[in-house]
Design an enzyme around this catalytic site. Structure first.
Site, mmCIF file in Angstrom:
data_model
loop_
_atom_site.group_PDB
_atom_site.id
_atom_site.type_symbol
_atom_site.label_atom_id
_atom_site.label_comp_id
_atom_site.label_asym_id
_atom_site.label_seq_id
_atom_site.Cartn_x
_atom_site.Cartn_y
_atom_site.Cartn_z
ATOM 1 N N LEU A 141 -48.807 22.799 62.171
ATOM 2 C CA LEU A 141 -48.496 22.411 63.280
ATOM 3 C C LEU A 141 -48.740 21.107 63.489
ATOM 4 C CD1 LEU A 141 -49.237 25.557 65.627
ATOM 5 C CD2 LEU A 141 -47.101 24.914 64.604
ATOM 6 N N VAL B 240 -44.550 17.502 62.290
ATOM 7 C CA VAL B 240 -43.494 17.828 61.836
ATOM 8 C C VAL B 240 -43.290 19.559 62.404
ATOM 9 C CG1 VAL B 240 -41.755 18.926 59.849
ATOM 10 C CG2 VAL B 240 -43.178 16.926 59.490
ATOM 11 N N LYS C 275 -40.634 13.959 44.984
ATOM 12 C CA LYS C 275 -39.263 14.019 45.291
ATOM 13 C C LYS C 275 -38.219 13.621 44.329
ATOM 14 C CE LYS C 275 -40.705 11.961 49.801
ATOM 15 N NZ LYS C 275 -40.677 10.805 50.626
#
Length: 427
Positions: free
Chosen positions: A11, A14, A203
């Site tokens: 939490l 995002v 990524k």
């Protein structure tokens, strides 16, 4: 259609952003109703911008993942191992689809998790793990399935792009611009993951595995960041018509998939050179489309939460397929170490000591290894008495450049380590 019940673990910005989207889903193009049936985080008492008291609280993310009232497990904890990995594994073992924004987890364990998801015939979705609000995973895996990809390259870290952009635009030093990036929320309090290039490497590895049907092996990814790039480098490159950017790329070679992250010097006309500030961009090159470029916000609560929501929405009508888009008939390609004998032009910055014959020694070192000079820029000596030299070479092998720099070191005329940066073609 029955509501889709989700459990959210993590939490932070995002996770709270996702809750906000769920709570105003009537204004979104979601094909059904989403219900939050449970949440989990390290601290229940922490102040958050959303009210979580209306949702069932779970101290343990894995318990939330296994809960029978949870249809979809959303992992936003972060980290490649520990609670995030265990909870995702438990959700998949329970036959539940998983949505995650965790790039480190997917980069390190994505192959094993994808295999588990296939065995259980459920989806493992991670659009939010790469480039935030840019739907590059879905485009690469689904929309461009009919394209033979040759290269995927881009600016995948907004922090680094902000740093190089602002340093050049304002003339401020690295440390000063980094402090501003932290103040604006573009950089973490500990920016190491970003500026070292590791964030972009996670990524790039994910995109490379999808693009080339490759067995993701993060240990083979070569990584260097912008933490050693100086204002002097940016200014000299600019005067030679180049922009230095942190570029992440995956390229298909005869040896396998070469995936790396490094500062590169781009001609000002290059599409990636024109992407400034905190934006991300991905350029996909292949046959028969040529090049497709996607640009947008690559980080932040809003863009990343929207990508998570997009994956959740897809699960109303799941079309279960391999997480990395690789079918059984695809030939698995390996990740390979980059070739030290790559051929390219190079940008070389050297600060020469104020000694007779220093420039001649530099020229001799290059010539002895067969490196020819395309452009040369020499500045007056600075306050320390050193003279900055910037050179753009003609195309040559990197090993020749390394050998030339080794020769130069023997002359003891460089006052600090030279900067060597590969130059990208203008296309």
């Amino acid at each position: 259609m029955a509501p889709l019940r989700i459990g959210i673990a993590g939490l932070g910005h995002v996770g709270c952003g996702l809750i906000e989207l769920v709570e105003r889903q009537e204004r979104l193009r979601i094909p059904g109703q989403i219900e939050i049936t449970g949440v989990s985080a390290r601290s229940q008492s922490r102040n958050r911008p959303v009210d979580t008291s209306k949702y069932r609280w779970f101290d343990d993310a894995a318990t939330l993942a296994e809960d029978p009232e949870v249809d979809v497990f959303v992992e936003l904890i972060g980290g490649s191992d520990g609670p995030a990995k265990f909870a995702v594994e438990e959700a998949l073992k329970a036959g539940k689809p998983v949505v995650t924004a965790n790039k480190a987890l997917i980069a390190k364990h994505g192959m094993a998790l994808a295999k588990l998801a296939e065995e259980k015939q459920v989806d493992l979705l991670f659009e939010a793990a790469v480039a935030g609000g840019i739907p590059v995973v879905r485009v690469l895996r689904d929309s461009l399935a009919g394209v033979e990809i040759k290269r995927v390259a881009g600016i995948l870290n907004g922090t680094c792009n902000f740093l190089t952009t602002e340093m050049l635009a304002t003339g401020r030093a690295y440390d000063e611009v980094l402090a501003e990036a932290q103040k604006l929320g573009y950089a973490e309090a500990d920016p190491t993951l970003d500026v070292s290039g590791m964030d972009a490497a996670h990524k790039a590895a994910i995109l490379s595995a999808i693009a080339f049907s490759a067995d993701l092996d993060f240990s083979k990814v070569e990584v260097s960041g912008v933490d050693n790039v100086e204002l002097l480098d940016l200014r000299l490159a600019d005067r030679l018509g180049l922009r230095i950017k942190l570029i992440a790329e995956g390229v298909l070679t005869d040896e396998g998939v070469v995936c790396r992250v490094e500062p590169m010097a781009l001609p000002v006309a290059h599409p990636l050179a024109r992407v400034d500030g905190s934006l991300n961009t991905v350029r996909i090159e292949g046959d028969p489309v040529g090049a497709v470029t996607l640009t947008g916000p690559g980080a932040g609560a809003g863009p990343t939460a929207s990508a998570v929501m997009g994956d959740v929405a897809k699960l109303f009508r799941p079309a279960i397929r391999p997480a990395f888009g690789r079918a059984e008939h695809h030939v698995a390609r390996p990740f390979a170490s980059g070739s030290k004998n790559e051929v390219a032009p190079f940008f070389l910055r050297v600060r020469l000591a104020d000694k007779p014959g220093a420039l001649a020694a530099l020229s001799e070192s290059l010539a002895a290894e067969g490196v020819s000079v395309d452009k040369l820029l020499q500045d007056s000596a600075d306050e320390s008495g050193a003279s900055p030299i910037a050179i753009v070479t003609h195309r040559c092998e990197r090993s020749n450049m390394d050998a030339a720099l080794a020769r130069l070191e023997k002359f003891a005329i460089a006052v600090d380590p030279p900067r060597l940066i590969r130059v990208e073609s203008a296309s």
